[in-house]
Design a protein around this motif. Sequence first.
Motif, PDB file in Angstrom:
ATOM      1  N   ASP A   1      -2.413  -0.605   4.129  1.00 42.78           N
ATOM      2  CA  ASP A   1      -2.268  -0.759   5.584  1.00 42.78           C
ATOM      3  C   ASP A   1      -3.317  -1.723   6.132  1.00 42.78           C
ATOM      4  O   ASP A   1      -3.028  -2.527   7.025  1.00 42.78           O
ATOM      5  CB  ASP A   1      -2.375   0.609   6.280  1.00 42.78           C
ATOM      6  CG  ASP A   1      -1.109   1.426   6.070  1.00 42.78           C
ATOM      7  OD1 ASP A   1      -0.070   0.827   5.722  1.00 42.78           O
ATOM      8  OD2 ASP A   1      -1.163   2.655   6.229  1.00 42.78           O
ATOM      9  N   GLN A   2      -4.541  -1.657   5.606  1.00 44.33           N
ATOM     10  CA  GLN A   2      -5.583  -2.613   6.032  1.00 44.33           C
ATOM     11  C   GLN A   2      -5.179  -4.037   5.661  1.00 44.33           C
ATOM     12  O   GLN A   2      -5.389  -4.974   6.429  1.00 44.33           O
ATOM     13  CB  GLN A   2      -6.921  -2.277   5.367  1.00 44.33           C
ATOM     14  CG  GLN A   2      -7.567  -1.013   5.898  1.00 44.33           C
ATOM     15  CD  GLN A   2      -8.831  -0.641   5.116  1.00 44.33           C
ATOM     16  OE1 GLN A   2      -9.051  -1.088   3.988  1.00 44.33           O
ATOM     17  NE2 GLN A   2      -9.661   0.183   5.718  1.00 44.33           N
ATOM     18  N   LEU A   3      -4.577  -4.168   4.491  1.00 48.79           N
ATOM     19  CA  LEU A   3      -4.148  -5.498   4.031  1.00 48.79           C
ATOM     20  C   LEU A   3      -3.023  -6.031   4.933  1.00 48.79           C
ATOM     21  O   LEU A   3      -3.017  -7.207   5.319  1.00 48.79           O
ATOM     22  CB  LEU A   3      -3.668  -5.384   2.581  1.00 48.79           C
ATOM     23  CG  LEU A   3      -3.636  -6.652   1.751  1.00 48.79           C
ATOM     24  CD1 LEU A   3      -5.002  -7.326   1.705  1.00 48.79           C
ATOM     25  CD2 LEU A   3      -3.179  -6.333   0.327  1.00 48.79           C
ATOM     26  N   LYS A   4      -2.098  -5.163   5.289  1.00 54.38           N
ATOM     27  CA  LYS A   4      -0.997  -5.577   6.181  1.00 54.38           C
ATOM     28  C   LYS A   4      -1.539  -5.961   7.553  1.00 54.38           C
ATOM     29  O   LYS A   4      -1.068  -6.925   8.171  1.00 54.38           O
ATOM     30  CB  LYS A   4       0.029  -4.437   6.320  1.00 54.38           C
ATOM     31  CG  LYS A   4       0.889  -4.261   5.075  1.00 54.38           C
ATOM     32  CD  LYS A   4       1.856  -3.089   5.264  1.00 54.38           C
ATOM     33  CE  LYS A   4       2.662  -2.836   4.001  1.00 54.38           C
ATOM     34  NZ  LYS A   4       3.450  -1.598   4.066  1.00 54.38           N
ATOM     35  N   ASN A   5      -2.534  -5.199   8.041  1.00 53.89           N
ATOM     36  CA  ASN A   5      -3.116  -5.531   9.353  1.00 53.89           C
ATOM     37  C   ASN A   5      -3.789  -6.890   9.319  1.00 53.89           C
ATOM     38  O   ASN A   5      -3.665  -7.680  10.264  1.00 53.89           O
ATOM     39  CB  ASN A   5      -4.133  -4.459   9.770  1.00 53.89           C
ATOM     40  CG  ASN A   5      -3.447  -3.178  10.213  1.00 53.89           C
ATOM     41  OD1 ASN A   5      -2.263  -3.199  10.565  1.00 53.89           O
ATOM     42  ND2 ASN A   5      -4.158  -2.064  10.183  1.00 53.89           N
ATOM     43  N   LEU A   6      -4.514  -7.170   8.239  1.00 55.57           N
ATOM     44  CA  LEU A   6      -5.177  -8.466   8.110  1.00 55.57           C
ATOM     45  C   LEU A   6      -4.136  -9.592   8.101  1.00 55.57           C
ATOM     46  O   LEU A   6      -4.299 -10.621   8.758  1.00 55.57           O
ATOM     47  CB  LEU A   6      -6.010  -8.515   6.819  1.00 55.57           C
ATOM     48  CG  LEU A   6      -6.663  -9.866   6.565  1.00 55.57           C
ATOM     49  CD1 LEU A   6      -7.854 -10.095   7.492  1.00 55.57           C
ATOM     50  CD2 LEU A   6      -7.118 -10.002   5.113  1.00 55.57           C
TER      51      LEU A   6
ATOM     52  N   VAL B   1       2.462  -8.762  -0.073  1.00 53.15           N
ATOM     53  CA  VAL B   1       1.707  -8.807   1.186  1.00 53.15           C
ATOM     54  C   VAL B   1       0.706  -9.968   1.175  1.00 53.15           C
ATOM     55  O   VAL B   1       0.524 -10.660   2.169  1.00 53.15           O
ATOM     56  CB  VAL B   1       1.001  -7.453   1.449  1.00 53.15           C
ATOM     57  CG1 VAL B   1       0.022  -7.557   2.619  1.00 53.15           C
ATOM     58  CG2 VAL B   1       2.035  -6.369   1.741  1.00 53.15           C
ATOM     59  N   ILE B   2       0.087 -10.218   0.022  1.00 53.18           N
ATOM     60  CA  ILE B   2      -0.992 -11.212  -0.029  1.00 53.18           C
ATOM     61  C   ILE B   2      -0.506 -12.645  -0.284  1.00 53.18           C
ATOM     62  O   ILE B   2      -1.220 -13.610  -0.007  1.00 53.18           O
ATOM     63  CB  ILE B   2      -2.019 -10.792  -1.137  1.00 53.18           C
ATOM     64  CG1 ILE B   2      -3.426 -11.284  -0.826  1.00 53.18           C
ATOM     65  CG2 ILE B   2      -1.635 -11.282  -2.513  1.00 53.18           C
ATOM     66  CD1 ILE B   2      -4.178 -10.395   0.079  1.00 53.18           C
ATOM     67  N   HIS B   3       0.722 -12.823  -0.814  1.00 55.99           N
ATOM     68  CA  HIS B   3       1.077 -14.120  -1.420  1.00 55.99           C
ATOM     69  C   HIS B   3       1.012 -15.318  -0.475  1.00 55.99           C
ATOM     70  O   HIS B   3       0.748 -16.432  -0.913  1.00 55.99           O
ATOM     71  CB  HIS B   3       2.457 -14.035  -2.098  1.00 55.99           C
ATOM     72  CG  HIS B   3       3.613 -14.262  -1.181  1.00 55.99           C
ATOM     73  ND1 HIS B   3       3.995 -13.351  -0.213  1.00 55.99           N
ATOM     74  CD2 HIS B   3       4.462 -15.311  -1.036  1.00 55.99           C
ATOM     75  CE1 HIS B   3       5.022 -13.821   0.459  1.00 55.99           C
ATOM     76  NE2 HIS B   3       5.327 -15.006  -0.029  1.00 55.99           N
TER      77      HIS B   3
ATOM     78  N   ALA C   1       7.300  -8.258  -0.306  1.00 50.96           N
ATOM     79  CA  ALA C   1       6.694  -7.068  -0.931  1.00 50.96           C
ATOM     80  C   ALA C   1       7.788  -6.070  -1.336  1.00 50.96           C
ATOM     81  O   ALA C   1       7.833  -5.596  -2.479  1.00 50.96           O
ATOM     82  CB  ALA C   1       5.712  -6.424   0.046  1.00 50.96           C
ATOM     83  N   GLN C   2       8.668  -5.793  -0.400  1.00 45.10           N
ATOM     84  CA  GLN C   2       9.734  -4.818  -0.648  1.00 45.10           C
ATOM     85  C   GLN C   2      10.710  -5.324  -1.725  1.00 45.10           C
ATOM     86  O   GLN C   2      11.127  -4.569  -2.605  1.00 45.10           O
ATOM     87  CB  GLN C   2      10.468  -4.604   0.671  1.00 45.10           C
ATOM     88  CG  GLN C   2      11.323  -3.379   0.713  1.00 45.10           C
ATOM     89  CD  GLN C   2      11.955  -3.220   2.087  1.00 45.10           C
ATOM     90  OE1 GLN C   2      12.321  -4.195   2.748  1.00 45.10           O
ATOM     91  NE2 GLN C   2      12.076  -1.992   2.531  1.00 45.10           N
ATOM     92  N   THR C   3      11.033  -6.609  -1.663  1.00 42.44           N
ATOM     93  CA  THR C   3      12.006  -7.167  -2.608  1.00 42.44           C
ATOM     94  C   THR C   3      11.409  -7.280  -4.011  1.00 42.44           C
ATOM     95  O   THR C   3      12.106  -7.077  -5.009  1.00 42.44           O
ATOM     96  CB  THR C   3      12.511  -8.542  -2.104  1.00 42.44           C
ATOM     97  OG1 THR C   3      13.009  -8.378  -0.769  1.00 42.44           O
ATOM     98  CG2 THR C   3      13.621  -9.090  -2.979  1.00 42.44           C
ATOM     99  N   THR C   4      10.109  -7.578  -4.103  1.00 39.32           N
ATOM    100  CA  THR C   4       9.472  -7.626  -5.426  1.00 39.32           C
ATOM    101  C   THR C   4       9.547  -6.252  -6.081  1.00 39.32           C
ATOM    102  O   THR C   4       9.926  -6.118  -7.247  1.00 39.32           O
ATOM    103  CB  THR C   4       7.993  -8.074  -5.311  1.00 39.32           C
ATOM    104  OG1 THR C   4       7.943  -9.324  -4.629  1.00 39.32           O
ATOM    105  CG2 THR C   4       7.348  -8.228  -6.679  1.00 39.32           C
TER     106      THR C   4
END
Length: 205
Positions: free
Chosen positions: A10-15, A62-64, A32-35
């Motif tokens: 969640d912190q990563l998504k917020n960033l 999320v990070i890509h 993220a979901q499709t991977t």
Amino acid sequence: MSLQKICTIDQLKNLLKETVSQKRYLHSLGVAQTTEMLLEHYKCTNYEKTWNGFSAGEFCGVIHDLARELPAADLISYCRKNAIDITQSEIESPVLIHGKVSAHMAKVLCPGYPESWRRAVDVHTTGDSAMDDLALALFAADFVEPTRVFLTDEKRNEYISKPSLDACVYAILCDMIAHWKEKGYHEASEGSLALRKDLEIRLGL
Ligand SMILES: [Fe+2]
Ligand SMILES: [Fe+2]
């Protein structure tokens, strides 16, 4: 963007939300979901599934594209400051550098995250040789996730109904290379040609 330590998805998504446009944020959640879906669909086992409470497909999706909206000059200067090598194709098309910069940023945010996850994010832009299932699934997901409006549902289903992840990625890669050529964006990079060669050997083509 502040690169402070991140402990949860969640912190990563917020960033991510604070860093990129709403469109790219939604694209990244879709990736993220499709991977995760592709790894499950093709019953993949050749990758590190979890680390520190993070799930591989979700984390990498999320990070890509965290660095995707940085200007070309910033991408190049980030690489110079952090001793990240840049290829000839990347010098010619600096947008391609965002994979390795996003992967490096994740190292700062989440020190010790798996090398195989770092590599999947690094090579998601054009592909490379010797990609594991996580890297292949991320590559495919980047192209077929649901917010990609250039794809019809029929075409999306055609890709994801291929009999293997290799065959799915090969179909996507061939269409991508043809598209780049047709639009005059850039020639197929060393990485995409290396991936194509790997897949042709594995698929017996
Ligand atoms: Fe990307
Ligand atoms: Fe992307």
